[in-house]
Write a protein that holds these residues in place. Structure first.
Motif, PDB file in Angstrom:
ATOM      1  N   VAL A  25       0.684  -1.204   0.001  1.00 24.39           N
ATOM      2  CA  VAL A  25      -0.033   0.025   0.053  1.00 24.39           C
ATOM      3  C   VAL A  25       0.939   1.127  -0.078  1.00 24.39           C
ATOM      4  CG1 VAL A  25      -1.612   1.228   1.365  1.00 24.39           C
ATOM      5  CG2 VAL A  25      -2.099  -1.067   0.974  1.00 24.39           C
ATOM      6  N   THR A  29       0.696   3.620  -3.361  1.00 24.84           N
ATOM      7  CA  THR A  29       0.206   4.574  -2.948  1.00 24.84           C
ATOM      8  C   THR A  29       1.138   6.060  -3.546  1.00 24.84           C
ATOM      9  OG1 THR A  29      -1.391   3.734  -1.629  1.00 24.84           O
ATOM     10  CG2 THR A  29      -0.927   6.304  -1.580  1.00 24.84           C
ATOM     11  N   ASN A  30       2.569   5.796  -2.792  1.00 22.53           N
ATOM     12  CA  ASN A  30       3.054   6.939  -3.198  1.00 22.53           C
ATOM     13  C   ASN A  30       3.804   6.777  -4.506  1.00 22.53           C
ATOM     14  OD1 ASN A  30       3.238   7.754  -0.536  1.00 22.53           O
ATOM     15  ND2 ASN A  30       5.144   6.653   0.311  1.00 22.53           N
ATOM     16  N   LYS A  33       1.104   8.584  -6.123  1.00 27.14           N
ATOM     17  CA  LYS A  33       1.060  10.187  -5.868  1.00 27.14           C
ATOM     18  C   LYS A  33       2.151  11.019  -6.353  1.00 27.14           C
ATOM     19  CE  LYS A  33       3.271  11.134  -2.245  1.00 27.14           C
ATOM     20  NZ  LYS A  33       3.718  11.553  -0.794  1.00 27.14           N
ATOM     21  N   PRO A  40      -3.263  11.337  -1.899  1.00 25.98           N
ATOM     22  CA  PRO A  40      -2.950   9.850  -1.545  1.00 25.98           C
ATOM     23  C   PRO A  40      -4.071   9.322  -0.517  1.00 25.98           C
ATOM     24  CG  PRO A  40      -1.189  11.112  -0.480  1.00 25.98           C
ATOM     25  CD  PRO A  40      -2.047  12.029  -1.104  1.00 25.98           C
ATOM     26  N   MET A  43      -6.992   7.305  -1.967  1.00 15.95           N
ATOM     27  CA  MET A  43      -6.206   6.536  -2.843  1.00 15.95           C
ATOM     28  C   MET A  43      -5.636   5.103  -2.018  1.00 15.95           C
ATOM     29  SD  MET A  43      -3.391   7.095  -5.911  1.00 15.95           S
ATOM     30  CE  MET A  43      -2.658   8.073  -5.068  1.00 15.95           C
ATOM     31  N   GLY A  44      -4.928   5.544  -1.028  1.00 11.28           N
ATOM     32  CA  GLY A  44      -4.297   4.728   0.084  1.00 11.28           C
ATOM     33  C   GLY A  44      -5.483   4.067   0.687  1.00 11.28           C
ATOM     34  N   ILE A  47      -6.578   1.330  -2.082  1.00 15.08           N
ATOM     35  CA  ILE A  47      -5.465   0.335  -2.398  1.00 15.08           C
ATOM     36  C   ILE A  47      -5.601  -0.660  -1.171  1.00 15.08           C
ATOM     37  CG2 ILE A  47      -3.065  -0.217  -2.648  1.00 15.08           C
ATOM     38  CD1 ILE A  47      -3.186   2.593  -4.231  1.00 15.08           C
ATOM     39  N   TRP A 120       0.721  11.647   3.948  1.00 17.27           N
ATOM     40  CA  TRP A 120      -0.321  11.980   3.300  1.00 17.27           C
ATOM     41  C   TRP A 120      -1.637  12.767   3.856  1.00 17.27           C
ATOM     42  CZ3 TRP A 120      -1.707   5.669   2.974  1.00 17.27           C
ATOM     43  CH2 TRP A 120      -0.502   4.999   2.444  1.00 17.27           C
TER      44      TRP A 120
END
Length: 121
Positions: A25, A29-30, A33, A40, A43-44, A47, A120
């Protein structure tokens, strides 16, 4: 000693651990991003929930296991978000980039670019 090194970074077995799922994750995510300059948080979480659902599916779970998987998804997200906060706050302004009075009057703002290792939140 050479035989003890893993052949793969992530495997289905390592993904089923909190550490592996958090790593997935965090990295995905990063990566998204940084590549697309996205926020994020949501989105994080999305995911993390997908990773948790895949974990339940790969372990042969069903029914109530998916509910526990959703709770685990929140745990994975919280852990990954905590790791991201170790990076500090967003670096909004590149060094040497400043606004002058004319820029401010025209409403110009400095573009912020999200760094790979940044909070985040």
């Amino acid at each position: 000693m050479a035989g003890m090194l893993p052949n793969e970074f992530f495997t289905p077995q390592s993904m089923l651990t909190l550490t592996g799922a958090t790593g997935i994750v965090f990295v995905v995510t990063n990566g998204l991003k940084t590549a697309f300059n996205l926020a994020p948080r949501w989105m994080g979480l999305a995911i993390a929930q997908v990773v948790a659902a895949i974990g339940v599916t790969l372990s042969g779970g069903g029914g109530m296991d998916y509910f526990v998987g959703v709770i685990n998804g929140f745990l994975i997200f919280s852990t990954a978000a905590g790791v991201s906060s170790a990076g500090g706050s967003e670096g909004a302004t590149p060094r040497g980039d400043v606004l002058n009075a004319d820029d401010i009057r025209q409403g110009r703002k400095l573009e912020t670019r999200r760094r790979f290792w940044s909070s985040w939140f």
